[in-house]
Design a protein around this motif. Structure first.
Motif, mmCIF file in Angstrom:
data_model
loop_
_atom_site.group_PDB
_atom_site.id
_atom_site.type_symbol
_atom_site.label_atom_id
_atom_site.label_comp_id
_atom_site.label_asym_id
_atom_site.label_seq_id
_atom_site.Cartn_x
_atom_site.Cartn_y
_atom_site.Cartn_z
ATOM 1 N N UNK A 187 0.819 -1.211 0.000
ATOM 2 C CA UNK A 187 0.000 0.000 0.000
ATOM 3 C C UNK A 187 0.849 1.256 0.000
ATOM 4 N N UNK A 188 2.112 1.163 -0.445
ATOM 5 C CA UNK A 188 2.977 2.336 -0.430
ATOM 6 C C UNK A 188 2.746 3.239 -1.636
ATOM 7 N N UNK A 189 2.083 2.731 -2.669
ATOM 8 C CA UNK A 189 1.718 3.555 -3.821
ATOM 9 C C UNK A 189 0.596 2.844 -4.575
ATOM 10 N N UNK A 190 0.202 3.376 -5.728
ATOM 11 C CA UNK A 190 -0.904 2.798 -6.496
ATOM 12 C C UNK A 190 -0.344 1.735 -7.439
ATOM 13 N N UNK A 274 -4.382 2.509 4.955
ATOM 14 C CA UNK A 274 -4.788 3.293 3.790
ATOM 15 C C UNK A 274 -4.451 2.510 2.529
ATOM 16 N N UNK A 275 -5.471 2.150 1.777
ATOM 17 C CA UNK A 275 -5.289 1.394 0.535
ATOM 18 C C UNK A 275 -5.293 2.367 -0.635
ATOM 19 N N UNK A 276 -4.444 2.099 -1.601
ATOM 20 C CA UNK A 276 -4.309 2.959 -2.775
ATOM 21 C C UNK A 276 -4.602 2.136 -4.025
ATOM 22 N N UNK A 277 -5.540 2.618 -4.826
ATOM 23 C CA UNK A 277 -5.882 1.920 -6.060
ATOM 24 C C UNK A 277 -6.473 2.920 -7.042
ATOM 25 N N UNK A 327 -10.822 -14.624 -4.882
ATOM 26 C CA UNK A 327 -9.579 -14.259 -4.198
ATOM 27 C C UNK A 327 -9.513 -12.752 -4.023
ATOM 28 N N UNK A 328 -10.382 -12.235 -3.129
ATOM 29 C CA UNK A 328 -10.409 -10.793 -2.906
ATOM 30 C C UNK A 328 -9.429 -10.408 -1.824
ATOM 31 N N UNK A 329 -9.255 -11.228 -0.838
ATOM 32 C CA UNK A 329 -8.408 -10.870 0.297
ATOM 33 C C UNK A 329 -6.969 -10.647 -0.068
ATOM 34 N N UNK A 330 -6.487 -11.286 -1.146
ATOM 35 C CA UNK A 330 -5.097 -11.093 -1.505
ATOM 36 C C UNK A 330 -4.816 -9.689 -1.969
ATOM 37 N N UNK A 331 -5.836 -9.029 -2.532
ATOM 38 C CA UNK A 331 -5.580 -7.700 -3.084
ATOM 39 C C UNK A 331 -6.211 -6.598 -2.263
ATOM 40 N N UNK A 332 -7.264 -6.949 -1.482
ATOM 41 C CA UNK A 332 -7.905 -5.930 -0.676
ATOM 42 C C UNK A 332 -8.630 -6.626 0.462
ATOM 43 N N UNK A 333 -8.305 -6.340 1.701
ATOM 44 C CA UNK A 333 -8.835 -7.087 2.838
ATOM 45 C C UNK A 333 -10.265 -6.702 3.179
ATOM 46 N N UNK A 334 -11.188 -7.104 2.348
ATOM 47 C CA UNK A 334 -12.601 -6.827 2.595
ATOM 48 C C UNK A 334 -13.338 -8.156 2.558
ATOM 49 N N UNK A 335 -14.235 -8.361 3.489
ATOM 50 C CA UNK A 335 -15.021 -9.584 3.516
ATOM 51 C C UNK A 335 -15.864 -9.674 2.258
#
Length: 443
Positions: A187-190, A274-277, A327-335
């Motif tokens: 999450x250090x950049x986009x 803080x997630x960046x996308x 496989x959502x958790x690998x890229x964004x930790x949302x249920x």
């Protein structure tokens, strides 16, 4: 560090592997140059002005990389780069895949009418910013593409956040692309990610799919009908929230739309992270409206363009999922939860009677062929918005804003159902409905 140093004043290369630095005709050359460098350091002279530059990989690449000298306790002589990115140029070779990505970015940008170049160095005070590929986009946008592939090492690139922040400070939007899942989860950049592909596949004009780093925002009302848990940790707060959902995008489209400003970076905070996308500009505007205390309802998201067959052969490698769970958790930790369908109109926003909503007089509507139900719902939403604009008390405005949100949500749900049942374009139907209610004289 490097073993070959270029002395800009003496105009000679110095080989630190040799005792005489490769110049036996100049005895004591090392002592003289080392003392001069230490004197520069003691007087606070910047490294960029100390007459020493990398004479190896950096010079071969056409880059001026300032250096300073260091003498280890064991007597080892070292020349150290001032900037970390220059040091990484020695440890991370530019692979064929890296070059293929640079060529593809430039080709796509040029075909779209934008200007771009590779290995661009931008002066920033006394230092530089070096960008793998810099695209000059619309309205002064500058997109700095940095490609970090599997050959970058197990630990990944260092000082990514510092380099990205430095680029942003100087008007460059950082866009980091990789083919490694562990890089993409940072999450250090986009970051964006594609499959690990060979150079000849990356370079051709087939569809190259970005499988991570781009998201669509799902806006929803936190009431008893919501399927997402409240992000504030309460049972139901009654407010509106946004939930990001992973969405694939073609790499060429990502390059075009970031340069055009229709795909933009966002920062989305969940808990202490803080997630960046990347999202569409429409989603970012809706998110900003949601975060503000504005009285503007986030506009309805336009439906996605219908999928169609591509003339190009796909370049992404098909991969079988390990399980049926996305496989959502690998890229964004949302249920992960199923997509929320539009609730019935009666549950979402019952139409208020004229006595409750206190609507103003409506102009006489001309025949439009639209159902009376849609017209009534749109009138109720407009009346709720009009009432909101006339209130001054904060609590009353907050209550009325919820009434307006529910009424507008009911209109959107009803328009969607009607458009699907009749096979109509939803955007055009909604436009026609608003025109019929708000400007009937123009029909």
């Amino acid at each position: 560090m490097a073993n070959i140093v270029w002395h800009t004043k003496l105009r000679i290369h110095l080989d630190l592997n040799k005792d005489d630095l490769g110049h036996e005709e100049h005895p004591g050359l090392w002592d003289m140059i080392y003392r001069m460098d230490k004197m520069y350091a003691a007087r606070g002279v910047p490294v960029a002005e100390r007459d020493l530059q990398c004479g190896g990989v950096c010079q071969d690449a056409g880059v001026q990389a300032p250096m300073y000298l260091r003498l280890r306790a064991n007597g080892r002589r070292e020349a150290v780069h001032e900037r970390r990115e220059d040091e990484e140029r020695h440890t991370v070779p530019v692979s064929d895949e890296h070059k293929a990505y640079q060529e593809r970015i430039l080709r796509v940008a040029t075909d779209e009418g934008f200007h771009g170049d590779s290995e661009v160095r931008t002066r920033v005070g006394r230092s530089w910013i070096q960008t793998d590929t810099l695209v000059e986009g619309a309205d002064g946008l500058r997109i700095g593409w940095e490609v970090q592939l599997s050959s970058a090492g197990a630990e990944g690139p260092r000082s990514v956040r510092a380099r990205a922040a430095k680029a942003e400070k100087n008007g460059i939007t950082p866009a980091w692309h990789t083919d490694r899942a562990d890089y993409a989860r940072r999450n250090d950049t986009h970051w964006t990610r594609s499959d690990n592909l060979p150079a000849y596949v990356i370079a051709k004009t087939g569809d190259l799919r970005v499988v991570s780093g781009f998201r669509a925002l799902d806006f929803w009302h936190c009431d008893i009908h919501a399927v997402y848990p409240c992000p504030d940790g309460v049972r139901r707060c009654g407010r509106f929230h946004a939930t990001p959902k992973p969405r694939d995008v073609l790499f060429d489209d990502l390059v075009r739309r970031t340069a055009a400003g229709t795909i933009v970076p966002v920062q989305f905070r969940v808990g202490g992270t803080t997630h960046r996308f990347w999202v569409t500009d429409t989603d970012r505007e809706r998110l900003e409206d949601l975060r503000s205390d504005d009285t503007q309802l986030p506009p309805a998201q336009e439906p996605d363009t219908p999928a169609h067959a591509s003339r190009n052969r796909p370049t992404c490698k098909p991969s079988l999922p390990a399980s049926n769970t996305p496989d959502i958790g690998q890229d964004y930790p949302v249920t992960h939860v199923p997509a929320q369908s539009a609730p019935p109109v009666a549950e979402t926003a019952p139409v208020h009677s004229p006595a409750d909503a206190q609507p103003g007089p409506h102009p006489t509507l001309r025949p439009t062929g639209l159902p009376d139900e849609l017209i009534a719902l749109q009138q109720a939403a407009d009346d709720a918005h009009l009432q909101l604009q006339q209130l001054d008390d904060h609590e009353e405005r907050d209550q009325q804003r919820r009434v307006w949100f529910e009424a507008a949500e009911a209109v959107q749900a009803a328009v969607t159902r009607y458009a699907r049942s009749r096979g109509l374009n939803r955007y055009e139907l909604e436009k026609q409905l608003r025109q019929a209610v708000r400007h009937p004289a123009e029909l």
